[in-house]
Design an enzyme around this catalytic site. Structure first.
Site, PDB file in Angstrom:
ATOM      1  N   GLY A 135       5.557  -5.915 -10.525  1.00 16.52           N
ATOM      2  CA  GLY A 135       4.497  -5.239  -9.476  1.00 16.52           C
ATOM      3  C   GLY A 135       3.686  -6.237  -8.865  1.00 16.52           C
ATOM      4  O   GLY A 135       2.563  -6.143  -8.456  1.00 16.52           O
ATOM      5  N   GLN A 167      -1.856  -5.866  -4.036  1.00 19.14           N
ATOM      6  CA  GLN A 167      -2.990  -6.757  -3.574  1.00 19.14           C
ATOM      7  C   GLN A 167      -3.344  -7.583  -4.710  1.00 19.14           C
ATOM      8  O   GLN A 167      -3.540  -8.939  -4.514  1.00 19.14           O
ATOM      9  CB  GLN A 167      -4.029  -5.891  -3.318  1.00 19.14           C
ATOM     10  CG  GLN A 167      -5.378  -6.170  -2.783  1.00 19.14           C
ATOM     11  CD  GLN A 167      -6.515  -5.531  -3.059  1.00 19.14           C
ATOM     12  OE1 GLN A 167      -6.788  -4.614  -3.678  1.00 19.14           O
ATOM     13  NE2 GLN A 167      -7.596  -5.795  -2.202  1.00 19.14           N
ATOM     14  N   ASP A 224       9.064  -7.607  -8.339  1.00 20.01           N
ATOM     15  CA  ASP A 224       8.865  -6.269  -7.522  1.00 20.01           C
ATOM     16  C   ASP A 224       9.886  -5.452  -7.095  1.00 20.01           C
ATOM     17  O   ASP A 224      11.153  -6.027  -7.221  1.00 20.01           O
ATOM     18  CB  ASP A 224       7.763  -6.601  -6.325  1.00 20.01           C
ATOM     19  CG  ASP A 224       6.857  -5.563  -6.185  1.00 20.01           C
ATOM     20  OD1 ASP A 224       5.623  -5.835  -6.271  1.00 20.01           O
ATOM     21  OD2 ASP A 224       7.247  -4.692  -5.516  1.00 20.01           O
ATOM     22  N   ILE A 225       9.592  -4.337  -6.500  1.00 23.42           N
ATOM     23  CA  ILE A 225      10.628  -3.307  -6.305  1.00 23.42           C
ATOM     24  C   ILE A 225      11.348  -4.077  -4.806  1.00 23.42           C
ATOM     25  O   ILE A 225      12.543  -3.803  -4.712  1.00 23.42           O
ATOM     26  CB  ILE A 225      10.348  -2.057  -6.011  1.00 23.42           C
ATOM     27  CG1 ILE A 225      11.392  -0.950  -5.905  1.00 23.42           C
ATOM     28  CG2 ILE A 225       9.267  -1.586  -4.707  1.00 23.42           C
ATOM     29  CD1 ILE A 225      11.091   0.462  -6.225  1.00 23.42           C
ATOM     30  N   ARG A 226      10.455  -4.760  -4.063  1.00 20.21           N
ATOM     31  CA  ARG A 226      11.128  -5.395  -2.819  1.00 20.21           C
ATOM     32  C   ARG A 226      10.715  -7.123  -2.927  1.00 20.21           C
ATOM     33  O   ARG A 226       9.681  -7.370  -3.579  1.00 20.21           O
ATOM     34  CB  ARG A 226      10.295  -5.013  -1.780  1.00 20.21           C
ATOM     35  CG  ARG A 226      11.184  -3.694  -1.218  1.00 20.21           C
ATOM     36  CD  ARG A 226      10.206  -3.123  -0.237  1.00 20.21           C
ATOM     37  NE  ARG A 226      10.421  -1.717  -0.320  1.00 20.21           N
ATOM     38  CZ  ARG A 226       9.400  -0.888  -0.729  1.00 20.21           C
ATOM     39  NH1 ARG A 226       8.350  -1.587  -1.145  1.00 20.21           N
ATOM     40  NH2 ARG A 226       9.507   0.532  -0.909  1.00 20.21           N
ATOM     41  N   TYR A 248      -4.057   9.601  -9.783  1.00 22.00           N
ATOM     42  CA  TYR A 248      -4.140   8.188 -10.104  1.00 22.00           C
ATOM     43  C   TYR A 248      -4.939   8.250 -11.382  1.00 22.00           C
ATOM     44  O   TYR A 248      -4.643   7.573 -12.503  1.00 22.00           O
ATOM     45  CB  TYR A 248      -4.834   7.596  -9.096  1.00 22.00           C
ATOM     46  CG  TYR A 248      -4.865   6.150  -9.208  1.00 22.00           C
ATOM     47  CD1 TYR A 248      -4.003   5.152  -9.539  1.00 22.00           C
ATOM     48  CD2 TYR A 248      -6.151   5.570  -9.074  1.00 22.00           C
ATOM     49  CE1 TYR A 248      -4.096   3.610  -9.554  1.00 22.00           C
ATOM     50  CE2 TYR A 248      -6.555   4.382  -9.056  1.00 22.00           C
ATOM     51  CZ  TYR A 248      -5.461   3.384  -9.615  1.00 22.00           C
ATOM     52  OH  TYR A 248      -5.901   2.056  -9.622  1.00 22.00           O
ATOM     53  N   LYS A 268      -4.393   6.875 -15.121  1.00 21.45           N
ATOM     54  CA  LYS A 268      -4.726   5.571 -15.522  1.00 21.45           C
ATOM     55  C   LYS A 268      -5.531   5.886 -17.265  1.00 21.45           C
ATOM     56  O   LYS A 268      -5.370   5.267 -18.076  1.00 21.45           O
ATOM     57  CB  LYS A 268      -5.710   5.130 -14.600  1.00 21.45           C
ATOM     58  CG  LYS A 268      -5.055   4.036 -13.651  1.00 21.45           C
ATOM     59  CD  LYS A 268      -4.418   3.148 -14.155  1.00 21.45           C
ATOM     60  CE  LYS A 268      -3.537   2.281 -13.060  1.00 21.45           C
ATOM     61  NZ  LYS A 268      -2.908   1.126 -13.432  1.00 21.45           N
ATOM     62  N   ILE A 275     -11.105  -3.644  -5.085  1.00 20.61           N
ATOM     63  CA  ILE A 275     -10.833  -5.420  -4.993  1.00 20.61           C
ATOM     64  C   ILE A 275     -10.975  -5.765  -3.465  1.00 20.61           C
ATOM     65  O   ILE A 275     -10.191  -5.107  -2.766  1.00 20.61           O
ATOM     66  CB  ILE A 275      -9.670  -5.628  -5.843  1.00 20.61           C
ATOM     67  CG1 ILE A 275      -9.699  -5.051  -7.172  1.00 20.61           C
ATOM     68  CG2 ILE A 275      -9.681  -7.188  -5.589  1.00 20.61           C
ATOM     69  CD1 ILE A 275     -10.778  -5.615  -8.178  1.00 20.61           C
TER      70      ILE A 275
HETATM   71  N1  SER Z   1      -8.962   0.583  -5.643  1.00 22.25           N
HETATM   72  C1  SER Z   1      -8.169   1.856  -6.278  1.00 22.25           C
HETATM   73  C2  SER Z   1      -8.307   2.875  -5.560  1.00 22.25           C
HETATM   74  O1  SER Z   1      -9.088   3.099  -4.468  1.00 22.25           O
HETATM   75  C3  SER Z   1      -8.974   1.931  -7.550  1.00 22.25           C
HETATM   76  O2  SER Z   1      -8.677   1.473  -8.593  1.00 22.25           O
HETATM   77  O3  SER Z   1      -7.216   3.685  -5.604  1.00 22.25           O
END
Ligand code: SER
Length: 315
Positions: free
Chosen positions: A9, A13, A35-37, A142, A146, A172
């Site tokens: 992966g 980013q 990565d997948i691409r 998500y 996690k 990030i």
């Molecule tokens: N940057 C991520 C999101 O917004 C948070 O882990 O999904």
């Protein structure tokens, strides 16, 4: 021991910039990205393999071919895209992790980095200075994936001795690589639009405070955690990690100090607002500071300056 790293992966980013730092540290021949691409650009001497992390046989073949000592698993579907494709997000985020954990055990690869997120917290978690251990009731797919992943990481550490290390990344921010499909993406988009258009329409409301981190700090912190002596690490689920907390209104004000004509507006009823509302505003990262000396260096002002300076010449 000579380290060799496989990053899965790697085109996202975080991977795009972490790979640069790891190649500098360990040498091109010892950092294999996948990565997948294929990536947009591959410099001479860099090794890349196209791989789908859900194809366990292919991942096994990759690990057998390169015999890494460390795996960085960064393939994931983020919060906003995850809400559009919940079952795909669950499948990728969970089965990708399980494939890697199982293969690491089978092939004797001990050291793994896998990122978690502030998305593991939920509406009943404390909002301010959210602690490492508190109520965790994530309500995005998500966040659910996690949190389950964190439990698996700790389980594989305790039961099988895998040296898995993890941080709960906040949003990030970087000028080099765009984020994809997250709730915190506005804090990157705003800079590009400020320079291109002189204005930005935020999909989060003006007082939505979220934890964020500048990419330079994120990359350095990740490598510091991977370098830390194992016996210093008291957390094998995932470490809280804090940088800067701010609202769209605060970042707009900061941008205006450098670009006085910048105009900010707000779009209502974006589905990402509900996700943001379920997340903490700020994070208590005392364990990371104590266990492995974590310290962020960019505040809102320094980050804004650095983003605008770099984007001005690179956009
Ligand atoms: N940057 C991520 C999101 O917004 C948070 O882990 O999904």
């Amino acid at each position: 021991m000579k380290e060799r790293i496989i990053m899965i992966g790697a085109n996202g980013q975080i991977g795009s910039e972490l790979a640069v730092a790891l190649r500098q540290k360990f040498g091109n021949e010892n950092v294999i990205t996948s990565d997948i691409r294929p990536p947009a650009e591959l410099k001479s001497g860099e090794i890349f393999e196209t791989i789908n992390v859900l194809d366990k046989d292919a991942v096994k073949a990759l690990l057998v071919k390169y015999k890494p000592t460390q795996i960085y698993l960064l393939a994931a579907m983020l919060s906003a895209t995850g809400e559009q494709y919940p079952m795909k997000a669950w499948d990728l985020n969970m089965n990708g992790l399980l494939n890697v954990l199982d293969l690491a055990l089978e092939l004797g690869i001990k050291k793994i980095f896998w990122p978690s997120s502030i998305a593991v917290f939920g509406p009943n978690s404390p909002k301010q200075h959210t602690e490492q251990y508190c109520v965790m009731d994530p309500n995005s797919i998500y966040g659910i994936s996690k949190l389950a992943g964190e439990r698996l990481c700790e389980y594989y550490h305790q039961k099988y001795g895998l040296d898995i290390r993890s941080v709960r990344y906040p949003g990030i921010i970087s000028w080099k690589t765009a984020p994809g499909g997250g709730t915190t993406d506005y804090a990157v988009h705003i800079f590009f639009e400020a320079l291109r258009q002189g204005k930005y329409a935020s999909f989060l409301s003006e007082n939505t405070e979220l934890p964020m981190l500048y990419m330079d700090d994120a990359v350095r912190g990740t490598i510091e955690l991977m370098d830390a002596p194992a016996e210093q690490l008291s957390i094998r689920s995932s470490y809280n990690l804090a940088g800067i907390s701010f609202t769209p209104a605060m970042i707009a004000e900061e941008i205006k100090k450098i670009l006085p004509n910048f105009e900010m507006s707000y779009v209502e009823n974006d589905p990402r607002q509900a996700i943001a509302d379920s997340w903490p505003a700020s994070i208590d990262d005392a364990y990371a500071r104590k266990d492995w000396g974590w310290q962020p260096t960019f505040d809102l002002e320094a980050m804004t300056k650095d983003m605008i300076e770099n984007l001005k010449t690179n956009i």
